[in-house]
Motif scaffolding. Sequence first.
Motif, PDB file in Angstrom:
ATOM      1  N   ALA A 149     -15.325  56.378  80.637  1.00 40.61           N
ATOM      2  CA  ALA A 149     -14.225  57.181  80.106  1.00 40.61           C
ATOM      3  C   ALA A 149     -14.634  57.703  78.736  1.00 40.61           C
ATOM      4  CB  ALA A 149     -12.948  56.355  79.999  1.00 40.61           C
ATOM      5  N   THR A 150     -14.300  58.962  78.479  1.00 40.16           N
ATOM      6  CA  THR A 150     -14.664  59.594  77.214  1.00 40.16           C
ATOM      7  C   THR A 150     -13.474  60.358  76.652  1.00 40.16           C
ATOM      8  OG1 THR A 150     -16.949  59.893  77.981  1.00 40.16           O
ATOM      9  CG2 THR A 150     -16.269  61.173  76.066  1.00 40.16           C
ATOM     10  N   GLY A 151     -13.225  60.162  75.386  1.00 37.13           N
ATOM     11  CA  GLY A 151     -12.177  60.912  74.706  1.00 37.13           C
ATOM     12  C   GLY A 151     -12.772  62.075  73.934  1.00 37.13           C
ATOM     13  N   TYR A 152     -12.133  63.227  73.986  1.00 35.38           N
ATOM     14  CA  TYR A 152     -12.619  64.421  73.281  1.00 35.38           C
ATOM     15  C   TYR A 152     -11.584  64.851  72.252  1.00 35.38           C
ATOM     16  CZ  TYR A 152     -16.049  64.634  77.015  1.00 35.38           C
ATOM     17  OH  TYR A 152     -17.068  64.318  77.882  1.00 35.38           O
ATOM     18  N   PHE A 153     -12.071  65.385  71.149  1.00 32.82           N
ATOM     19  CA  PHE A 153     -11.186  65.821  70.076  1.00 32.82           C
ATOM     20  C   PHE A 153     -11.857  66.956  69.308  1.00 32.82           C
ATOM     21  CE2 PHE A 153     -13.711  62.137  68.995  1.00 32.82           C
ATOM     22  CZ  PHE A 153     -14.386  62.521  67.839  1.00 32.82           C
ATOM     23  N   VAL A 154     -11.030  67.765  68.662  1.00 27.92           N
ATOM     24  CA  VAL A 154     -11.524  68.932  67.932  1.00 27.92           C
ATOM     25  C   VAL A 154     -11.632  68.611  66.447  1.00 27.92           C
ATOM     26  CG1 VAL A 154     -10.987  71.315  67.250  1.00 27.92           C
ATOM     27  CG2 VAL A 154     -10.601  70.566  69.611  1.00 27.92           C
ATOM     28  N   MET A 155     -12.724  69.065  65.830  1.00 25.27           N
ATOM     29  CA  MET A 155     -12.919  68.906  64.390  1.00 25.27           C
ATOM     30  C   MET A 155     -13.135  70.282  63.769  1.00 25.27           C
ATOM     31  SD  MET A 155     -15.384  65.530  64.143  1.00 25.27           S
ATOM     32  CE  MET A 155     -16.651  66.254  65.201  1.00 25.27           C
ATOM     33  N   VAL A 156     -12.373  70.567  62.731  1.00 23.70           N
ATOM     34  CA  VAL A 156     -12.538  71.804  61.976  1.00 23.70           C
ATOM     35  C   VAL A 156     -12.960  71.415  60.566  1.00 23.70           C
ATOM     36  CG1 VAL A 156     -11.452  73.909  61.138  1.00 23.70           C
ATOM     37  CG2 VAL A 156     -10.786  72.959  63.357  1.00 23.70           C
ATOM     38  N   ALA A 157     -14.190  71.822  60.200  1.00 24.26           N
ATOM     39  CA  ALA A 157     -14.789  71.378  58.935  1.00 24.26           C
ATOM     40  C   ALA A 157     -14.803  69.849  58.935  1.00 24.26           C
ATOM     41  CB  ALA A 157     -14.043  71.960  57.752  1.00 24.26           C
ATOM     42  N   LYS A 158     -14.128  69.230  57.980  1.00 22.89           N
ATOM     43  CA  LYS A 158     -14.117  67.764  57.913  1.00 22.89           C
ATOM     44  C   LYS A 158     -12.823  67.171  58.445  1.00 22.89           C
ATOM     45  CE  LYS A 158     -17.242  67.517  53.942  1.00 22.89           C
ATOM     46  NZ  LYS A 158     -17.427  67.019  52.546  1.00 22.89           N
ATOM     47  N   ASP A 159     -11.939  68.021  58.975  1.00 17.03           N
ATOM     48  CA  ASP A 159     -10.647  67.553  59.476  1.00 17.03           C
ATOM     49  C   ASP A 159     -10.701  67.311  60.982  1.00 17.03           C
ATOM     50  OD1 ASP A 159      -9.465  67.724  56.950  1.00 17.03           O
ATOM     51  OD2 ASP A 159      -9.002  69.851  57.233  1.00 17.03           O
ATOM     52  N   THR A 160     -10.304  66.127  61.394  1.00 12.19           N
ATOM     53  CA  THR A 160     -10.267  65.779  62.816  1.00 12.19           C
ATOM     54  C   THR A 160      -8.840  65.909  63.335  1.00 12.19           C
ATOM     55  OG1 THR A 160     -12.094  64.221  62.557  1.00 12.19           O
ATOM     56  CG2 THR A 160     -10.733  63.975  64.519  1.00 12.19           C
ATOM     57  N   SER A 161      -8.693  66.551  64.475  1.00 16.72           N
ATOM     58  CA  SER A 161      -7.376  66.743  65.063  1.00 16.72           C
ATOM     59  C   SER A 161      -6.729  65.404  65.412  1.00 16.72           C
ATOM     60  CB  SER A 161      -7.500  67.591  66.337  1.00 16.72           C
ATOM     61  OG  SER A 161      -6.280  67.635  67.045  1.00 16.72           O
ATOM     62  N   ASP A 162      -5.400  65.406  65.390  1.00 16.83           N
ATOM     63  CA  ASP A 162      -4.652  64.202  65.779  1.00 16.83           C
ATOM     64  C   ASP A 162      -4.649  64.009  67.288  1.00 16.83           C
ATOM     65  OD1 ASP A 162      -3.908  63.522  63.169  1.00 16.83           O
ATOM     66  OD2 ASP A 162      -2.199  64.894  63.221  1.00 16.83           O
ATOM     67  N   TYR A 163      -5.074  65.035  68.021  1.00 14.98           N
ATOM     68  CA  TYR A 163      -4.985  64.977  69.478  1.00 14.98           C
ATOM     69  C   TYR A 163      -6.328  64.663  70.115  1.00 14.98           C
ATOM     70  CZ  TYR A 163      -4.339  66.317  74.310  1.00 14.98           C
ATOM     71  OH  TYR A 163      -4.310  66.300  75.677  1.00 14.98           O
ATOM     72  N   SER A 164      -6.310  63.784  71.133  1.00 15.57           N
ATOM     73  CA  SER A 164      -7.518  63.432  71.884  1.00 15.57           C
ATOM     74  C   SER A 164      -7.186  63.380  73.373  1.00 15.57           C
ATOM     75  CB  SER A 164      -8.047  62.070  71.438  1.00 15.57           C
ATOM     76  OG  SER A 164      -9.139  61.666  72.235  1.00 15.57           O
ATOM     77  N   CYS A 165      -8.002  64.043  74.186  1.00 14.78           N
ATOM     78  CA  CYS A 165      -7.826  64.073  75.641  1.00 14.78           C
ATOM     79  C   CYS A 165      -8.903  63.197  76.276  1.00 14.78           C
ATOM     80  CB  CYS A 165      -7.939  65.512  76.127  1.00 14.78           C
ATOM     81  SG  CYS A 165      -7.764  65.715  77.899  1.00 14.78           S
ATOM     82  N   ILE A 166      -8.549  62.445  77.321  1.00 14.24           N
ATOM     83  CA  ILE A 166      -9.470  61.464  77.906  1.00 14.24           C
ATOM     84  C   ILE A 166      -9.876  61.857  79.324  1.00 14.24           C
ATOM     85  CG2 ILE A 166      -9.749  59.058  78.601  1.00 14.24           C
ATOM     86  CD1 ILE A 166      -7.775  58.300  76.394  1.00 14.24           C
ATOM     87  N   PHE A 167     -11.171  61.880  79.575  1.00 16.43           N
ATOM     88  CA  PHE A 167     -11.737  62.124  80.900  1.00 16.43           C
ATOM     89  C   PHE A 167     -12.289  60.805  81.436  1.00 16.43           C
ATOM     90  CE2 PHE A 167     -11.401  66.308  79.345  1.00 16.43           C
ATOM     91  CZ  PHE A 167     -11.543  67.194  80.396  1.00 16.43           C
ATOM     92  N   THR A 168     -12.004  60.520  82.710  1.00  9.29           N
ATOM     93  CA  THR A 168     -12.487  59.285  83.318  1.00  9.29           C
ATOM     94  C   THR A 168     -13.192  59.579  84.638  1.00  9.29           C
ATOM     95  OG1 THR A 168     -10.426  58.889  84.546  1.00  9.29           O
ATOM     96  CG2 THR A 168     -10.565  57.981  82.320  1.00  9.29           C
ATOM     97  N   GLU A 169     -14.138  58.713  84.984  1.00  7.80           N
ATOM     98  CA  GLU A 169     -14.833  58.799  86.263  1.00  7.80           C
ATOM     99  C   GLU A 169     -14.649  57.486  87.016  1.00  7.80           C
ATOM    100  OE1 GLU A 169     -19.326  59.462  88.163  1.00  7.80           O
ATOM    101  OE2 GLU A 169     -18.988  59.703  86.010  1.00  7.80           O
ATOM    102  N   SER A 170     -14.200  57.573  88.258  1.00  4.84           N
ATOM    103  CA  SER A 170     -13.946  56.394  89.073  1.00  4.84           C
ATOM    104  C   SER A 170     -15.243  55.699  89.454  1.00  4.84           C
ATOM    105  CB  SER A 170     -13.181  56.788  90.338  1.00  4.84           C
ATOM    106  OG  SER A 170     -13.126  55.726  91.256  1.00  4.84           O
TER     107      SER A 170
END
Length: 233
Positions: A56-77
């Motif tokens: 499972a991997t979580g992805y998130f967006v970073m703009v300059a040095k700021d990391t977004s509060d939101y993270s989406c998770i992809f999983t593989e069975s």
Amino acid sequence: MNIKLTLGLLAVSLTACHDTRQTTQTTTEQSAAIDTIVGSKTITDEIPGAVHRKRATGYFVMVAKDTSDYSCIFTESKDSGKVSIDLNIPYFKAAMTYRQRLSELQLMLPKAAADFNFDSLTAVYFGRLILHGDLAVEVTKQYHQKFGASDKLESYTAVGQFLKESKLGADLDNLFKKYSISVEKVSIEKLFFTSRQELYWASKIETDTANVPDKLLDCMIWVKLQKSKNNYP
């Protein structure tokens, strides 16, 4: 002659200022594009079902040095190899709107597609509709347009089909279009109408409060995906 010379110098000056503004704007836009990146992290015990997951991997967006509060998770069975997405919407007031989150998801997908086999992408756990703010408002309006102005709850099958055809289904189809993936089916649980007060508590919205219904459709949502019949470029 002096008037003509003055006008000529003024024209040159204005052109130079315009070129400077264009150069500055272009540099700013390029800098913004360069500074926006998608990060990722390995997920272990943050979500249930670890025994059945290969990874499972979580992805998130970073703009300059700021990391977004939101993270989406992809999983593989582990058993089937199927890939799923958990939109991972928090159960407290969100820091961003539905539109902003959708925009970040669009940025995450290319990196996720490089890490996971999207031919095996079959499902999205959407979570509670109310957590998606403005989407819940629009879907509620569409629900009343289709089924009438009352707060009568239709069957789970009917509402699932409605959601597939609603803005929810259209937004997901558009999100996954470049990967030739579309919504096949929407399944729901715990269907009910909730209050606008809960909407304000659970999400950040852009809709004018005058246009928010007193009661909003809410349910738990799972989306089944399929390879699109249309061949998108």
